[in-house]
Scaffold this active site. Structure first.
Site, PDB file in Angstrom:
ATOM      1  CG  PHE A  54       4.271  12.275  -6.990  1.00 54.34           C
ATOM      2  CD1 PHE A  54       4.965  11.105  -7.273  1.00 54.34           C
ATOM      3  CD2 PHE A  54       4.720  13.081  -5.964  1.00 54.34           C
ATOM      4  CE1 PHE A  54       6.071  10.749  -6.540  1.00 54.34           C
ATOM      5  CE2 PHE A  54       5.833  12.727  -5.209  1.00 54.34           C
ATOM      6  CZ  PHE A  54       6.507  11.566  -5.506  1.00 54.34           C
ATOM      7  CD  GLN A 105       4.954  11.268   0.452  1.00 51.61           C
ATOM      8  OE1 GLN A 105       5.456  12.298   0.021  1.00 51.61           O
ATOM      9  NE2 GLN A 105       5.307  10.060   0.055  1.00 51.61           N
ATOM     10  CB  ALA A 141      12.826   1.981   6.493  1.00 57.80           C
ATOM     11  CB  SER A 168      16.123  20.757   5.016  1.00 55.82           C
ATOM     12  OG  SER A 168      14.945  20.085   5.439  1.00 55.82           O
ATOM     13  NE  ARG A 180       9.303  -0.541   1.243  1.00 59.17           N
ATOM     14  CZ  ARG A 180       8.016  -0.779   1.095  1.00 59.17           C
ATOM     15  NH1 ARG A 180       7.451  -1.722   1.811  1.00 59.17           N
ATOM     16  NH2 ARG A 180       7.295  -0.096   0.247  1.00 59.17           N
ATOM     17  N   GLY A 181      12.456   2.384   0.153  1.00 57.51           N
ATOM     18  CA  GLY A 181      12.368   2.475  -1.304  1.00 57.51           C
ATOM     19  C   GLY A 181      11.180   1.686  -1.802  1.00 57.51           C
ATOM     20  CG  ASP A 182       8.004   2.773  -3.364  1.00 56.26           C
ATOM     21  OD1 ASP A 182       7.462   2.102  -2.463  1.00 56.26           O
ATOM     22  OD2 ASP A 182       7.924   4.004  -3.455  1.00 56.26           O
ATOM     23  CG  HIS A 237      17.085  10.729   0.335  1.00 58.63           C
ATOM     24  ND1 HIS A 237      15.735  10.831   0.083  1.00 58.63           N
ATOM     25  CD2 HIS A 237      17.462  11.956   0.772  1.00 58.63           C
ATOM     26  CE1 HIS A 237      15.318  12.047   0.371  1.00 58.63           C
ATOM     27  NE2 HIS A 237      16.345  12.757   0.773  1.00 58.63           N
ATOM     28  CG  HIS A 283       3.689   3.437   3.309  1.00 64.09           C
ATOM     29  ND1 HIS A 283       3.459   2.203   2.734  1.00 64.09           N
ATOM     30  CD2 HIS A 283       4.684   4.005   2.587  1.00 64.09           C
ATOM     31  CE1 HIS A 283       4.306   2.035   1.717  1.00 64.09           C
ATOM     32  NE2 HIS A 283       5.050   3.111   1.616  1.00 64.09           N
ATOM     33  CD  GLU A 327      13.460  14.770  -0.893  1.00 64.31           C
ATOM     34  OE1 GLU A 327      13.276  14.745   0.339  1.00 64.31           O
ATOM     35  OE2 GLU A 327      12.876  14.019  -1.695  1.00 64.31           O
ATOM     36  CG  HIS A 383      12.589  18.058   3.733  1.00 64.21           C
ATOM     37  ND1 HIS A 383      13.968  18.177   3.777  1.00 64.21           N
ATOM     38  CD2 HIS A 383      12.330  17.165   2.741  1.00 64.21           C
ATOM     39  CE1 HIS A 383      14.508  17.381   2.856  1.00 64.21           C
ATOM     40  NE2 HIS A 383      13.535  16.765   2.211  1.00 64.21           N
TER      41      HIS A 383
HETATM   42  C1  LIG Z   1      10.975  12.144   3.138  1.00 59.41           C
HETATM   43  C2  LIG Z   1      10.911  11.018   2.118  1.00 59.41           C
HETATM   44  C3  LIG Z   1      12.007  10.787   1.297  1.00 59.41           C
HETATM   45  C4  LIG Z   1      11.986   9.736   0.379  1.00 59.41           C
HETATM   46  N1  LIG Z   1      13.109   9.518  -0.408  1.00 59.41           N
HETATM   47  C5  LIG Z   1      13.147   8.445  -1.235  1.00 59.41           C
HETATM   48  C6  LIG Z   1      14.334   8.131  -1.987  1.00 59.41           C
HETATM   49  O1  LIG Z   1      15.337   8.861  -1.934  1.00 59.41           O
HETATM   50  N2  LIG Z   1      14.328   7.017  -2.763  1.00 59.41           N
HETATM   51  C7  LIG Z   1      13.240   6.188  -2.835  1.00 59.41           C
HETATM   52  O2  LIG Z   1      13.306   5.186  -3.570  1.00 59.41           O
HETATM   53  N3  LIG Z   1      12.099   6.460  -2.150  1.00 59.41           N
HETATM   54  C8  LIG Z   1      12.025   7.562  -1.344  1.00 59.41           C
HETATM   55  N4  LIG Z   1      10.882   7.819  -0.620  1.00 59.41           N
HETATM   56  C9  LIG Z   1       9.707   6.953  -0.793  1.00 59.41           C
HETATM   57  C10 LIG Z   1       9.770   5.712   0.126  1.00 59.41           C
HETATM   58  O3  LIG Z   1      10.841   4.888  -0.226  1.00 59.41           O
HETATM   59  C11 LIG Z   1       8.427   4.970  -0.047  1.00 59.41           C
HETATM   60  O4  LIG Z   1       7.387   5.704   0.526  1.00 59.41           O
HETATM   61  C12 LIG Z   1       8.446   3.526   0.425  1.00 59.41           C
HETATM   62  O5  LIG Z   1       7.246   2.902  -0.052  1.00 59.41           O
HETATM   63  C13 LIG Z   1       8.439   3.358   1.941  1.00 59.41           C
HETATM   64  O6  LIG Z   1       9.636   3.697   2.482  1.00 59.41           O
HETATM   65  P1  LIG Z   1       9.794   3.765   4.096  1.00 59.41           P
HETATM   66  O7  LIG Z   1      11.212   4.029   4.357  1.00 59.41           O
HETATM   67  O8  LIG Z   1       8.801   4.677   4.661  1.00 59.41           O
HETATM   68  O9  LIG Z   1       9.428   2.249   4.443  1.00 59.41           O
HETATM   69  P2  LIG Z   1       9.026   1.504   5.793  1.00 59.41           P
HETATM   70  O10 LIG Z   1       9.162   2.372   6.973  1.00 59.41           O
HETATM   71  O11 LIG Z   1       9.765   0.215   5.765  1.00 59.41           O
HETATM   72  O12 LIG Z   1       7.461   1.241   5.582  1.00 59.41           O
HETATM   73  C14 LIG Z   1       6.960   0.684   4.375  1.00 59.41           C
HETATM   74  C15 LIG Z   1       5.628  -0.010   4.644  1.00 59.41           C
HETATM   75  O13 LIG Z   1       5.857  -1.217   5.378  1.00 59.41           O
HETATM   76  C16 LIG Z   1       5.135  -1.226   6.596  1.00 59.41           C
HETATM   77  N5  LIG Z   1       6.013  -1.869   7.590  1.00 59.41           N
HETATM   78  C17 LIG Z   1       7.154  -1.384   8.125  1.00 59.41           C
HETATM   79  N6  LIG Z   1       7.694  -2.272   8.982  1.00 59.41           N
HETATM   80  C18 LIG Z   1       6.896  -3.360   8.977  1.00 59.41           C
HETATM   81  C19 LIG Z   1       6.913  -4.610   9.647  1.00 59.41           C
HETATM   82  N7  LIG Z   1       7.896  -4.941  10.491  1.00 59.41           N
HETATM   83  N8  LIG Z   1       5.892  -5.499   9.413  1.00 59.41           N
HETATM   84  C20 LIG Z   1       4.885  -5.178   8.544  1.00 59.41           C
HETATM   85  N9  LIG Z   1       4.821  -4.003   7.877  1.00 59.41           N
HETATM   86  C21 LIG Z   1       5.811  -3.110   8.090  1.00 59.41           C
HETATM   87  C22 LIG Z   1       4.847   0.248   6.910  1.00 59.41           C
HETATM   88  O14 LIG Z   1       3.688   0.393   7.725  1.00 59.41           O
HETATM   89  C23 LIG Z   1       4.638   0.793   5.502  1.00 59.41           C
HETATM   90  O15 LIG Z   1       3.345   0.515   5.039  1.00 59.41           O
HETATM   91  C24 LIG Z   1      10.839   8.903   0.281  1.00 59.41           C
HETATM   92  C25 LIG Z   1       9.708   9.149   1.089  1.00 59.41           C
HETATM   93  C26 LIG Z   1       9.746  10.208   2.010  1.00 59.41           C
HETATM   94  C27 LIG Z   1       8.535  10.473   2.853  1.00 59.41           C
END
Ligand SMILES: Cc1cc2nc3c(=O)[nH]c(=O)nc-3n(C[C@H](O)[C@H](O)[C@H](O)COP(=O)(O)OP(=O)(O)OC[C@H]3O[C@@H](n4cnc5c(N)ncnc54)[C@H](O)[C@@H]3O)c2cc1C
Length: 277
Positions: A208, A168, A115, A8, A99-101, A69, A141, A10, A258
């Site tokens: 990055f 990632q 997330a 795929s 989750r996003g940043d 996304h 992460h 992106e 991907h």
């Molecule tokens: C394939 C891919 C696509 C992406 N696309 C986008 C996009 O379109 N837009 C964007 O803004 N960003 C995007 N990102 C970046 C992503 O949003 C960031 O990496 C963000 O910091 C983490 O998102 P996540 O969904 O992995 O978060 P999570 O899975 O929520 O994890 C974030 C952090 O929190 C910790 N954590 C999770 N759950 C808990 C809990 N219950 N208690 C304590 N700690 C916890 C995890 O260990 C991790 O360190 C993408 C990343 C990837 C790999």
């Protein structure tokens, strides 16, 4: 689906009319590769929400599958519900949920902090309508308290209802295999597709990678630095390194690749063709 997996692409939503025109040209070239789907990123703060949908609809208009996304940081339940309804109304069946940043300087997470909570919400609101991909981090992460914690948190996303994962990017294949082994030992069985970052620029990649916690192995970094401004050598070396990485990943059973295209066609096309995908 090719014999060797599901591959795929992106994209990110262009911010200007010129960017949109360039992306259309890049997509025309990339469409010939017949990707399984094209995903489109979703910016923090909802700023590019319309851009994500517009790009997804354009891709579908060109006859390809598209997966927006969706990220939850800074969003309310109501606004996320609206996005889900909008996507569903357009017949979209595949999401990449993140989750996003947090933009720097803000403290408000929005309705959900992680997330996994977003995925629970999507399942509550829309049942099995969407195939949900989530992010995985073979090199962990950057905010994870420990590798074990990160794996546990990855498991939460799968238990909340995610169907598959995209990683990632990484250049250490061993990190991916170790992560897969750890997932298997923890009973996590969903496909985990490696995210692949072609190498176009040494400085941008270094910047990055620092922010997202992806390691550039020393021998790659030193070689890239040695080319200075010689973009042709950087790209040629990058193609060799990434082709080799992808080839080894597929040979050992990665379920697909991907590609983070960064809205550019040429490097991804060359990689795809060299690999015979
Ligand atoms: C394939 C891919 C696509 C992406 N696309 C986008 C996009 O379109 N837009 C964007 O803004 N960003 C995007 N990102 C970046 C992503 O949003 C960031 O990496 C963000 O910091 C983490 O998102 P996540 O969904 O992995 O978060 P999570 O899975 O929520 O994890 C974030 C952090 O929190 C910790 N954590 C999770 N759950 C808990 C809990 N219950 N208690 C304590 N700690 C916890 C995890 O260990 C991790 O360190 C993408 C990343 C990837 C790999």
């Amino acid at each position: 689906m090719s014999a060797r997996g599901t591959h795929s692409l992106e994209f990110f939503p262009p911010r200007t009319p010129e960017g949109a025109a360039k992306l259309r040209i890049a997509r025309r070239q990339l469409a010939q590769l017949k990707p399984a789907f094209c995903s489109v990123t979703f910016g923090a703060g909802g700023s590019t929400r319309e851009g994500t949908l517009a790009t997804v609809l354009e891709i579908r208009g060109e006859g390809l599958h598209a997966a927006p996304h969706i990220s939850c940081v800074g969003s309310t339940r109501e606004s996320l519900r609206e996005v889900l309804q909008q996507y569903r109304g357009h017949g979209i069946r595949h999401l990449v949920a993140l989750r996003g940043d947090q933009p720097s300087g803000t403290a408000d997470f929005g309705a959900f902090r992680y997330a996994s909570e977003l995925i629970e919400f999507i399942r509550e609101e829309t049942g099995d309508w969407f195939h949900i991909d989530v992010a995985a981090y073979p090199e962990y992460h950057p905010q994870a308290r420990s590798p074990q914690d990160d794996l546990e948190n990855f498991r939460r996303k799968i238990e909340a209802g995610a169907d598959s994962a995209i990683t990632q990017y990484f250049y250490n294949a061993d990190a991916y295999w170790r992560f897969r082994d750890d997932c298997a030992a923890a009973g996590i069985e969903v496909p985990i597709v490696p995210g692949i970052m072609p190498i176009a620029s040494a400085t941008k990649l270094a910047r990055f990678s620092d922010s997202c916690g992806a390691e550039i192995p020393r021998w790659i970094r030193r070689r890239l630095e040695s080319y200075g401004d010689d973009t042709a050598s950087i790209r040629a070396f990058g193609l060799d390194v990434v082709t080799d990485l992808c080839g080894r990943l597929l040979a050992r059973g990665a379920p697909g690749l991907h590609f983070y295209t960064l809205n550019q066609a040429s490097l991804t096309t060359t990689l795809w063709q060299r690999l015979g995908l």
